[in-house]
Design an enzyme around this catalytic site. Structure first.
Site, PDB file in Angstrom:
ATOM      1  N   ASP A   1      26.435  44.595  27.501  1.00  0.00           N
ATOM      2  CA  ASP A   1      27.530  45.323  26.856  1.00  0.00           C
ATOM      3  C   ASP A   1      27.956  46.480  27.762  1.00  0.00           C
ATOM      4  OD1 ASP A   1      29.339  46.113  24.924  1.00  0.00           O
ATOM      5  OD2 ASP A   1      27.860  47.267  23.790  1.00  0.00           O
TER       6      ASP A   1
ATOM      7  N   GLU B   1      32.253  47.147  31.505  1.00  0.00           N
ATOM      8  CA  GLU B   1      33.598  47.177  32.138  1.00  0.00           C
ATOM      9  C   GLU B   1      33.575  47.933  33.449  1.00  0.00           C
ATOM     10  OE1 GLU B   1      32.925  47.971  28.938  1.00  0.00           O
ATOM     11  OE2 GLU B   1      33.511  45.996  28.217  1.00  0.00           O
TER      12      GLU B   1
ATOM     13  N   ASP C   1      34.929  44.938  20.097  1.00  0.00           N
ATOM     14  CA  ASP C   1      34.911  45.691  18.834  1.00  0.00           C
ATOM     15  C   ASP C   1      36.147  45.454  17.978  1.00  0.00           C
ATOM     16  OD1 ASP C   1      32.526  46.588  19.736  1.00  0.00           O
ATOM     17  OD2 ASP C   1      33.255  48.549  20.369  1.00  0.00           O
TER      18      ASP C   1
END
Ligand code: GLC
Length: 778
Positions: A405, A408, A482
Site C-alpha cells: 500500500d 505511489e 479508497d
C-alpha cells in the site's frame, strides 16, 4: 471543499502557448532493424516488433534509441530484421516496413500507419513539442470512435470526451468522474471504430496525458518529461489488441486458488484475539473465507517488518491456527521505513545504502503512518533484493500473502509524494523521481513478488498492490484504493475494473462494501452480490466506519451475503479456468460485453453489467430500494440462473431483483464447471450444462491443478475441452483431456443437464476423458 471562488473570472487559465510540430520530413535512413525518419530537428525510429506491434520511438540527442522501461518484457522487443521498401511522390513518402505501411506527409510530418490487413492503426499522427516542454502526438479519430483501457480511472467504460493524467496519486477523496489521476498509471489506450480495434502504449513513467476532449474528435497523448517511446498494436479485434499489449508487457501469473476466494479485511483488526475470533465467527456461521488481512495496527509503531508484541503476542501460533482452518494471513507492507536509529530495518537500510537520496546525497525523508520515514530505491535491483530479504520476517511466521500500500509513493505533504528531484539509481542510469514516478509502486511489487517466489519453495505468492504501472499485472493483483460506501462507487467499480482488465490487469477489484463512509445492510448485500463475480473479492473498511463483516446487519443480510460468497466458491472451477486463460492470453476474466459482441453498438458503452468469461452475465443492482432492473441481453439465448427461464437476446428485459437476488444469466449451450462443496476447500466437481438449440454444440474448458504450487509449469495440470452436442431428445457430453497431468484416473464428475423445460437430469462422468449421453426426461 471548494467554493464558487474557484471560478472567479481572473482565475481563467492563460492562453495555451503555441506548440511546435515535428516537421517537415527531412529524410529517412534504413537500418537492419528498421528505419529512422528525420522530423524537424528530431529523429524518429520505427521498429517492426511483429506483425501486430510497431514501435515508434524518438531517438535521444545523440541519435540513440532509448532503452525500454521495465514495463516491456526484454524478449518481446527483439525486433526482427526490418526489410524496408520506399515509394516517393512530391507530397508523400510511403515506407513498407515488414508488414506495416507508414505513409508520411513530407511537409506536415503527419503519418498514417496501416497494418498487414490494411486497417489503420494510427491516422494523421503528428508529433509535436509543447511549448511547456516534453513531447506529444495528435492522432485523428472519428466522432464515433470509442476509447477503452487506460487502467484504473474514474468515469465510464468509453473514455471519449475525457482527459486523464498519468501520475500515481494517493487520492483518499474524491473518487469522482472528473478526477484525472488515481493510484495506477497505465498509458495504454485501445481505440475502437465500428468493430475494429487498435492500440497505443506510451512507455513513459513520468507524467503523461491522454486527452480525448480538447481536440475532439482528434486526441492527444503527451509526456511532460523524458522521451516518446510508443507502441502501436494492430487488431482487428479488441482481444487481439489486448493479447498483443500483454505479450509486450506481460500477463498475470496464475495466483494460488486461495487468492481467488473471499477475503476479509478492516483497517484494522487490531489484536490476535480479534483476528482469531473473526475466523471462528466465519467458521461458526459457515461462511467460507480464504484470507484475513492485517492492516497497519499489527505493527510496532507502524514499523514494517515488525509485530506489536502486545497486540499480537504470538503471530506464528495465530497463523498456524488459521492455516488449520484453511485461512491465510495477508499483511500490509508500506514502503516508508521509519527514521529511527533503534529500528533494525532502518539501520540495516542505512548500512546497505538502500534509501532514495537527492543528487547531493541527502536521504529523502517524508511523513507517512510511522512519522518521518525513508523510502527504499526500488529502481536498483540490489535494493529490491534487500527489500525482498526483509520478508523472511513474515515467511518465518507462516504468512504467505503481502499487501503493498501507499506505494505511489504516498507522502503526507503538499505534493502528496516524493520530492521529484530525488535522484533514483535506476541500475546505473540515474534518473529523477519526476521521470520515474509512476514506476515506484510497480518496482516495489516486482521486488516483493520475485523475492516471495524464490523463497516460498515452489508455492505461488499472492501480492496485492495499490499503485502500479504497465506490467504490474506480472506481479500483483490491484485493488482500486479508497472508495466509499456510496452506491455511485459501487457502480463506478464496474467500468473501472473492466478497463483495468482491458489494460492487462486481469486480477482486480474494489473494496467490497466500500472503504470510507458507512455502509448499510442493503449496500453490503448488493455489493457482495456483485463482488462475488469480480476477479478480486475483498471486503475492506476504514477505521471508525460502521463494521461491515457479513453478519453486521442482522440475519437477513447475513443470509444474502453468505449465499453469494458461497456462490463464488461454487463457480470457482469456472473462474479458475478463466484465470488460467488470462495468464495465457491476457484476455480478462471479467469482460465488458463489447469484448464478446463487438458488432453490437448497444454494448459499446455498456458498463452497468458485465460478463465473466463469455458464459455468465452479471447485472448488479447499484441503486437503493430497486427491486427490478433492465438488463441488456446480447444476441443468443440466455438462461435466468435463478428461474431457468430461457430468454432471447438482442434486447433489454426487465428482471426481478428482490434484495436476495442478483440478476444473473447463463448463456444457453454453455458448460459451467462448478464445485458443489461451495467452500474454501475443493469439493465435488460438477458440470452444469444449459440446454442449447438442437444441432448446436456447446463448448467449455476446465483447467485444474493443485491450486497452490508452480508444479503446473512442469506439466502437473489437467486441461479438458468440454463439448455438449444438443439433440432433440438427448445431449452428448464429452470431456477430452488435452493434457492429463493432474488428478485421479478414476475421478468422478457429476453432470447436471438443465433442460429448457426446467427439468434436470444427472449422470456421472468417470476419468479425465469421457463421453456420456443424457436423455431428455419424459
Ligand atoms: C490506505 C489504504 C487503505 C488502508 C489504509 C491504512 O488508505 O488505501 O486500504 O486501510 O491506508 O493502512
Amino acid at each position: 471543499m471548494q467554493t464558487s471562488e474557484s471560478i472567479k473570472p481572473d482565475r481563467v487559465k492563460q492562453p495555451v502557448l503555441a506548440e511546435r510540430a515535428l516537421a517537415p520530413l527531412g529524410g529517412w535512413h534504413a537500418h537492419d532493424w528498421g528505419v529512422t525518419l528525420t522530423l524537424g530537428q528530431r529523429k524518429l525510429a520505427l521498429q517492426a516488433i511483429s506483425n501486430d506491434i510497431l514501435r515508434l520511438v524518438l531517438c535521444d540527442d545523440s541519435g540513440h534509441i532509448p532503452a525500454s522501461t521495465v514495463a516491456v518484457l526484454p524478449d518481446a522487443v527483439q525486433s526482427r530484421a526490418g526489410r524496408c521498401a520506399v515509394e516517393e511522390t512530391d507530397e508523400e513518402v510511403t515506407l513498407r516496413l515488414e508488414s506495416w505501411t507508414v505513409r508520411i506527409d513530407r511537409q506536415l510530418g503527419k503519418f498514417d500507419v496501416t497494418d498487414s490487413r490494411g486497417s489503420v492503426t494510427a491516422a494523421g499522427m503528428q508529433l509535436f513539442s509543447p511549448a511547456t516542454g516534453g513531447v506529444g502526438a495528435v492522432l485523428q479519430a472519428a466522432p464515433a470512435t470509442r476509447f477503452y483501457g487506460l487502467g484504473e480511472e474514474a468515469g465510464g467504460l468509453d473514455k471519449r470526451h475525457e482527459a486523464y493524467t498519468m501520475w500515481n496519486s494517493d487520492v483518499y477523496a474524491p473518487h469522482v468522474p472528473e478526477i484525472e489521476t488515481l493510484y495506477v498509471s497505465i498509458p495504454f489506450v485501445i481505440r475502437f471504430d465500428a468493430g475494429v480495434a487498435s492500440g497505443l502504449f506510451l512507455d513513459n513513467p513520468g507524467k503523461t496525458k491522454f486527452d480525448f476532449r480538447s481536440r475532439f474528435p482528434a486526441y492527444e497523448v503527451s509526456a511532460a518529461t523524458g522521451g516518446f517511446d510508443c507502441y502501436l498494436f494492430a487488431g482487428p479485434t479488441l482481444k487481439d489488441v489486448i493479447s498483443a499489449y500483454t505479450r509486450l508487457t506481460g500477463r498475470i501469473e496464475l495466483p494460488p486458488r486461495w487468492a481467488m476466494g473471499y477475503h476479509q479485511s478492516r483497517y484494522s483488526y487490531e489484536t490476535q484475539d480479534e483476528v482469531l475470533a473473526l475466523a471462528h465467527t466465519f467458521q461458526d456461521k459457515e461462511i467460507p473465507l480464504d484470507a484475513i488481512y492485517l492492516d497497519i495496527h499489527y505493527m510496532d509503531g507502524y514499523r514494517v517488518f515488525t509485530f506489536d508484541r502486545n497486540r499480537f503476542p504470538n503471530p506464528q501460533q495465530m497463523c498456524d491456527e488459521l492455516r488449520d482452518m484453511g485461512i491465510n494471513v495477508v499483511t500490509i507492507v508500506d514502503p516508508g521505513v521509519k527514521r529511527d536509529p533503534e529500528y533494525h530495518v532502518y539501520r540495516d537500510g542505512i548500512a546497505n545504502d538502500v534509501f532514495c537520496k537527492s543528487v547531493e546525497g541527502d536521504i529523502f525523508i517524508g511523513d507517512v503512518w510511522p512519522g518521518p520515514s525513508a523510502f527504499p530505491d526500488f529502481t536498483d535491483d540490489r535494493v529490491g533484493r534487500w527489500w525482498a530479504d526483509q520478508h523472511d520476517f513474515y515467511l518465518q511466521r507462516g504468512i504467505r500473502g503481502i499487501w503493498n500500500d501507499m506505494n505511489e509513493p504516498a507522502v503526507f505533504n503538499e505534493t502528496k509524494t516524493m520530492d521529484i528531484e530525488v535522484m533514483h539509481r535506476n541500475n546505473g542510469y540515474p534518473r529523477t523521481h519526476r521521470e520515474l514516478h509512476n514506476l515506484y509502486g510497480m518496482l516495489m511489487s516486482k521486488a516483493t513478488y520475485e523475492g516471495l517466489a524464490e523463497k516460498l519453495g515452489g508455492e505461488r505468492p499472492f501480492l496485492l498492490t495499490r499503485a502500479g504501472y504497465s506490467g504490474v499485472q506480472r506481479y500483483a493483483a490491484v485493488w482500486t484504493g479508497d472508495n466509499r460506501s456510496f452506491w455511485e462507487h459501487m457502480a463506478m467499480a464496474i467500468p473501472m475494473v473492466l478497463n483495468m482488465g482491458m489494460s492487462g490487469i486481469a486480477f482486480g477489484g474494489p473494496d467490497v462494501g466500500g472503504f470510507a463512509h458507512h455502509t448499510t445492510g442493503e449496500l453490503l448485500a448488493r455489493w457482495t452480490q456483485m463482488g462475488a463475480f469480480f476477479p478480486f473479492f475483498r471486503n475492506h473498511s476504514a477505521l471508525e466506519t460502521l463494521r461491515q463483516e457479513p453478519w453486521s446487519f442482522g440475519e437477513d443480510i447475513e443470509h444474502i451475503v453468505r449465499k453469494y460468497i458461497r456462490l463464488r466458491y461454487r463457480l470457482l472451477p469456472y473462474q479458475y479456468t478463466l484465470f488460467r486463460e488470462a495468464s495465457e492470453t491476457g484476455v480478462p476474466i471479467m469482460r465488458p460485453l463489447v469484448l464478446e459482441y463487438p458488432d453490437d453498438p448497444a454494448t459499446y458503452n455498456l458498463d452497468d453489467q458485465f460478463l465473466v468469461g463469455c458464459d455468465i452475465l452479471v447485472a448488479p443492482v447499484c441503486r437503493p430500494d430497486l427491486r427490478c432492473r433492465a438488463v441488456y441481453l446480447p444476441a443468443g439465448t440466455w438462461v435466468n440462473y435463478w428461474t431457468g427461464e430461457h430468454l432471447e437476446g438482442g434486447r433489454h428485459v426487465l428482471v426481478d431483483a428482490p434484495l436476495a437476488t442478483l440478476p444473473l444469466f447463463v448463456r444457453a449451450g454453455s458448460i459451467i464447471p462448478v464445485d458443489l462443496g461451495e467452500s474454501n476447500r475443493p469439493g465435488q466437481l460438477a458440470l452444469e450444462i444449459y440446454e442449447g438449440k438442437a444441432g448446436e454444440v456447446g463448448e467449455g474448458r476446465l483447467y485444474e491443478d493443485d491450486g497452490l504450487t508452480f508444479a503446473y509449469r512442469e506439466g502437473r495440470y489437467r486441461d479438458r475441452q468440454l463439448t455438449a452436442e444438443f439433440h432433440p431428445d438427448h445431449v452428448l457430453v464429452r470431456a477430452n483431456a488435452t493434457h492429463d497431468g493432474y488428478g485421479q484416473a478414476d475421478e468422478e464428475c457429476l453432470i447436471r443437464m438443465h433442460w429448457r423445460d426446467g427439468t434436470v437430469s444427472e449422470a456421472i462422468g468417470r476419468g479425465s476423458s469421457f463421453e456420456i449421453s443424457l436423455n431428455r426426461l419424459a
